[in-house]
Scaffold this active site. Structure first.
Site, PDB file in Angstrom:
ATOM      1  N   HIS A  83       0.846  -1.196   0.000  1.00 33.04           N
ATOM      2  CA  HIS A  83       0.000   0.000   0.000  1.00 33.04           C
ATOM      3  C   HIS A  83       0.885   1.251   0.000  1.00 33.04           C
ATOM      4  O   HIS A  83       1.942   1.268   0.635  1.00 33.04           O
ATOM      5  CB  HIS A  83      -0.886   0.047   1.247  1.00 33.04           C
ATOM      6  N   TYR A  85       0.341   3.924   1.605  1.00 30.37           N
ATOM      7  CA  TYR A  85       0.461   4.507   2.955  1.00 30.37           C
ATOM      8  C   TYR A  85       1.570   3.852   3.775  1.00 30.37           C
ATOM      9  O   TYR A  85       2.010   4.400   4.785  1.00 30.37           O
ATOM     10  CB  TYR A  85      -0.878   4.442   3.714  1.00 30.37           C
ATOM     11  N   GLU A  86       2.038   2.677   3.333  1.00 29.03           N
ATOM     12  CA  GLU A  86       3.141   2.035   4.049  1.00 29.03           C
ATOM     13  C   GLU A  86       4.469   2.732   3.772  1.00 29.03           C
ATOM     14  O   GLU A  86       5.458   2.469   4.451  1.00 29.03           O
ATOM     15  CB  GLU A  86       3.253   0.569   3.635  1.00 29.03           C
ATOM     16  N   MET A 211      -8.028   2.246   0.172  1.00 29.22           N
ATOM     17  CA  MET A 211      -6.633   2.712   0.099  1.00 29.22           C
ATOM     18  C   MET A 211      -5.753   1.805  -0.763  1.00 29.22           C
ATOM     19  O   MET A 211      -4.536   1.764  -0.590  1.00 29.22           O
ATOM     20  CB  MET A 211      -6.045   2.786   1.516  1.00 29.22           C
ATOM     21  N   HIS A 247     -10.327  -0.020  12.565  1.00 26.77           N
ATOM     22  CA  HIS A 247      -9.802  -1.133  11.768  1.00 26.77           C
ATOM     23  C   HIS A 247     -10.408  -2.467  12.222  1.00 26.77           C
ATOM     24  O   HIS A 247     -10.581  -3.396  11.427  1.00 26.77           O
ATOM     25  CB  HIS A 247      -8.274  -1.159  11.882  1.00 26.77           C
TER      26      HIS A 247
HETATM   27  N1  HPA Z   1     -11.966   4.131   4.066  1.00 26.30           N
HETATM   28  C1  HPA Z   1     -10.815   3.812   3.462  1.00 26.30           C
HETATM   29  N2  HPA Z   1     -10.374   2.561   3.366  1.00 26.30           N
HETATM   30  C2  HPA Z   1     -11.131   1.595   3.909  1.00 26.30           C
HETATM   31  C3  HPA Z   1     -12.336   1.875   4.569  1.00 26.30           C
HETATM   32  C4  HPA Z   1     -12.780   3.225   4.656  1.00 26.30           C
HETATM   33  O1  HPA Z   1     -13.833   3.557   5.208  1.00 26.30           O
HETATM   34  N3  HPA Z   1     -12.832   0.679   4.998  1.00 26.30           N
HETATM   35  C5  HPA Z   1     -11.952  -0.276   4.600  1.00 26.30           C
HETATM   36  N4  HPA Z   1     -10.914   0.279   3.948  1.00 26.30           N
END
Ligand code: HPA
Length: 272
Positions: A83, A85-86, A211, A247
């Site tokens: 990802h 973001y990592e 994401m 999460h």
């Molecule tokens: N937003 C972004 N990424 C996600 C979400 C969310 O609400 N749920 C699972 N992955």
């Protein structure tokens, strides 16, 4: 910046370990990587062994390719994905897609967990991705074009291959798994979005937000690969319900629908 040489070195390393070449690449998010454990006669290759392959940062996730047969198809399953973001650059996130292409893979199945922006959705819904909206300014294709994959300016009108969407919908009908369809918006994360961002995404036509996926699909589309994308709506996006996001909820919903999701994927593979 990854060069053609680096991509080819990684592909050669993998090819040398295989008896049969895979036809379908599978990038399985939201806990679905377990499907890789059902691959028969698997060849398993840790990412750490493959030249130039990015390494997984998530603890407890070794990160490996599982290559073999699933539902009569030769597949390459990525157990663990990358990802933005990592901290990876976009072209690292999508490096595996280019390696798949060099292995001869022309079809890709990608799944993810996503927040529902469409108020008609319910957590647990499975969404066939019809299109996407990208919100990052660094495209994985930025930099010198690699013409072995595709042109500088590539078409994105059918990035989510229509015939594959139809097949997935057919399997849903056959198995009694109700499916929704919609547009997936990519946000960089790692924070979940704000309620104002979600209202913006709704106005812009997004049905779900997440994401991942969009970098890989952008790279696959550049190379003219056929793509099927499926999201698991694990939660309603920020501000839609009067409750905070976490999460834990994403993981729990993902686990609840895992069997349904796996059946759908197996069904799609069987008629691919
Ligand atoms: N937003 C972004 N990424 C996600 C979400 C969310 O609400 N749920 C699972 N992955």
């Amino acid at each position: 910046m990854y060069t053609m040489e680096m991509i080819n070195e990684a592909a050669s390393f993998i090819r040398e370990r295989l008896v049969q070449l895979p036809r379908i690449g599978m990038i399985l998010g939201s806990g679905l990587g377990v499907l890789g454990d059902d691959v028969s006669d698997p060849v398993t290759i840790p990412y750490s062994a493959i030249p130039h392959f990015p390494q997984s940062t998530v603890e407890g996730h070794a990160g490996q390719l599982v290559i073999g047969e699933l539902e009569g198809r030769q597949v390459l399953v990525m157990q663990g994905r990358f990802h933005y973001y990592e901290g990876y650059e976009m072209d690292a996130v999508t490096f595996p897609v280019r390696v798949m292409y060099q292995l001869g893979i022309r079809d890709m199945l990608v799944t993810n967990a996503a927040g529902g922006c469409n108020p008609a959705f319910t957590p647990g819904d499975l969404m066939i991705i019809t299109d996407h909206i990208k919100f990052f300014d660094q495209s994985p294709l930025r930099g010198p074009n690699l013409p072995d994959f595709g042109p500088r300016f590539n078409d994105m009108s059918d990035a989510y291959t229509r015939v594959l969407q139809e097949k997935a919908l057919q399997v849903g009908r056959d198995l009694g798994i109700s499916l929704v369809r919609g547009v997936y918006a990519h946000m960089a994360g790692p924070s979940f979005e704000t309620p104002a961002e979600i209202r913006m995404l709704q106005i812009l036509g997004a049905d779900a937000v997440g994401m991942s996926t969009v970098p890989e699909v952008t790279t696959a589309a550049h190379a003219g690969m056929r793509v099927l994308g499926i999201s698991c709506i694990t939660n309603m996006a920020a501000g839609i319900l009067d409750q905070p996001l976490n999460h834990q909820e994403v993981m729990e919903t993902g686990a609840l629908v895992r069997d349904k999701f796996a059946s759908l994927i197996r069904g799609v593979l069987a008629i691919w």
